[in-house]
Every structure is written in C-alpha cells, then in structure tokens.
Design an enzyme around this catalytic site. Structure first.
Site, short mmCIF file in Angstrom:
data_model
loop_
_atom_site.label_atom_id
_atom_site.label_comp_id
_atom_site.label_asym_id
_atom_site.label_seq_id
_atom_site.Cartn_x
_atom_site.Cartn_y
_atom_site.Cartn_z
N LEU A 72 0.86 -1.18 0.00
CA LEU A 72 0.00 0.00 0.00
C LEU A 72 0.90 1.23 0.00
O LEU A 72 1.95 1.24 0.66
CB LEU A 72 -0.89 0.03 1.25
CG LEU A 72 -1.98 -1.04 1.37
CD1 LEU A 72 -2.73 -0.87 2.70
CD2 LEU A 72 -2.96 -0.98 0.21
N ASP A 73 0.50 2.26 -0.74
CA ASP A 73 1.26 3.50 -0.74
C ASP A 73 1.37 4.04 0.69
O ASP A 73 0.48 3.82 1.52
CB ASP A 73 0.58 4.56 -1.61
CG ASP A 73 0.64 4.23 -3.10
OD1 ASP A 73 1.38 3.30 -3.47
OD2 ASP A 73 -0.06 4.91 -3.87
N ARG A 74 2.42 4.78 0.95
CA ARG A 74 2.66 5.31 2.29
C ARG A 74 1.45 6.02 2.90
O ARG A 74 1.11 5.79 4.06
CB ARG A 74 3.88 6.25 2.25
CG ARG A 74 4.21 6.84 3.61
CD ARG A 74 5.49 7.64 3.58
NE ARG A 74 5.77 8.17 4.92
CZ ARG A 74 6.97 8.26 5.46
NH1 ARG A 74 8.03 7.85 4.79
NH2 ARG A 74 7.14 8.75 6.67
N VAL A 76 -1.66 5.54 2.46
CA VAL A 76 -2.86 4.71 2.47
C VAL A 76 -2.86 3.79 3.68
O VAL A 76 -1.83 3.24 4.07
CB VAL A 76 -2.94 3.85 1.18
CG1 VAL A 76 -4.22 3.02 1.15
CG2 VAL A 76 -2.86 4.75 -0.05
N ARG A 175 -4.89 6.23 -7.76
CA ARG A 175 -4.71 7.68 -7.75
C ARG A 175 -4.58 8.24 -9.16
O ARG A 175 -5.17 9.27 -9.49
CB ARG A 175 -3.47 8.01 -6.90
CG ARG A 175 -3.61 7.53 -5.47
CD ARG A 175 -2.28 7.43 -4.73
NE ARG A 175 -1.70 8.75 -4.49
CZ ARG A 175 -0.54 8.93 -3.86
NH1 ARG A 175 0.14 7.87 -3.42
NH2 ARG A 175 -0.07 10.14 -3.66
#
Length: 248
Positions: A72-74, A76, A175
C-alpha cells in the site's frame, strides 16, 4: 499515526491492529503515513515493525521471517496480508499473479465521475526518478495495463465516495486512474493538483484483502473500515460495511 508514535526508546511499540494470525499468515491494519517497507526516508516501516513485534510476542531469537506479498502507498491505510513462512509467501504471490488475491478499496474523490459505475483501463508509465506515474497512450514503451472497476456510493459538497475493485496492482494505480478521468483523490498531494491542500490526508483506504489460505486453501477475507474523521465521516459507517458484504 506518525512514525514517531510507532517507536519508543529505540524499539517498536506495537500499535498495529492485528486482524488475524496463524502459523502461516498475518493480517493487519496498516496505519496511514507509514511506509510498507524500508525506504529512503529512514522512517519506521510496517514490515520492520511487524517483524520486531513478532519477535517480542513470540519470544523468537534471531531474525524473523515475514513476507511482503502486496503493498500500500505510504499515505494509504487499511487491510494487508503478510506471509509468515517462505512457502506461504510463495503461494500468496502465486495468488497475486493468478488474480486470485482480492483487493477492494474505498476512496473519496474531488468531483463526481461522469458514469455512476464503470471499468477503467489505462496504460501507466512509472518514472522511478520522481516516483510518479502517468497515464500514457497504449503501446508506449514500458507502460503497463491497469484495470479497475468503480462504483459511486454517495456525494457530498463536491466530493464523491467510491468503491474500487482492483484487477491489477500497478504503482499509484487508483490515484492516477481517477486523476485521468478528472476526479483526483481528496488530499492527494502528488496527483491532486490545485484541488489538494497541504496537510490534507489522502482519502484512500484498503477495505478488504483476501486470498485462498496458502495451506488450507480456504477463502480468507480481512476487512478494515476507514477512520471516523473527515472526509470519511461524511458518510455513515453502514455504507462502508455494505461494501464488504458478500457479493459486493
């Protein structure tokens, strides 16, 4: 939760909610703004924090194995699944490659998509130097196909709440694909342009992570609801719960 809040006196203090754990699998709720794995920032990362927590809780000497099978992106937060053995890591990775690993998200968008639901296909190209991704023409060298399905579940004051089912796992996929249709995510400092404000938290949450258990083969499904704060608080909890009901 900030990186500083995740560490005390030089070692990890467990504040990461555990959704499920057995000898093969660990499912947790990833805190927002914590990198999934070690990066250039040097901030405490989820993988290292969980390894330290396992070592302490299970009184294990030496290094602890924990396999990262998805990311997961930072910014998120939400449900994530880790593998506790190399065999489990291999089998869960096979589930990812074979599209048997389920990932469902919810997001708050700036604006409202033209269609109330749909399937988006874009070709995404990553620039590793800037850690940014853009949608490009099909056939562009290095571009990878990205596919997701979305459904609009509510609208408030120019914001819309959507449910998203990922069919591919590209970097920054949700995104960039939402930006590409003119509805960047609320609080997206990287892709939100003039619509995002400094200090706003990215409104993207991993509602569900699921896959066949690496040993028993039984279906695993782990859920996490977004925090009760703006903009998530603009919609009732029951709406988030409805997204993770079987059949949705």
């Amino acid at each position: 939760m900030t990186p500083d809040e995740l560490t005390r006196h030089g070692h990890a203090e467990s504040k990461i909610p555990v959704l499920y754990e057995d000898n093969h699998v660990l499912a947790v709720v990833k805190p927002v703004n914590v990198p999934t794995q070690e990066d250039a920032s040097g901030d405490p990362d989820l993988l290292s924090l969980l390894k330290e927590d396992l070592k302490i809780r299970h009184n294990k000497p030496g290094n602890v194995f924990l396999g990262l099978v998805h990311r997961l992106d930072r910014p998120v937060g939400g449900a994530m699944i880790f593998a506790k053995t190399s065999k489990a890591a291999s089998r869960l990775s096979e589930s990812v490659r074979g599209h048997h690993f389920r990932k469902m998200y919810t997001a708050v968008l700036n604006g409202v998509p033209a269609a109330p639901q749909g399937r988006l296909t874009h070709y995404l190209l990553k620039d590793s130097r800037t850690n940014t991704v853009q949608a490009v023409r099909p056939g562009t060298a290095g571009a990878k196909e990205a596919v997701l399905e979305y459904r609009v579940l509510g609208q408030v004051d120019g914001l819309s709440l959507v449910q998203i089912q990922l069919h591919t796992g590209r970097s920054h996929q949700i995104r960039v694909q939402m930006q590409a249709i003119g509805c960047p995510l609320y609080g997206d400092q990287k892709y939100g342009g003039s619509l995002s404000r400094p200090g706003q938290q990215l409104a993207l949450w991993s509602l569900l992570a699921g896959a066949p258990h690496p040993v028993s083969k039984e279906d695993m499904s782990f859920h996490s609801l977004p925090p009760a704060q703006f903009p998530w608080s603009e919609w009732p909890v029951s709406l988030y719960e409805s997204m993770i009901m079987p059949g949705n």
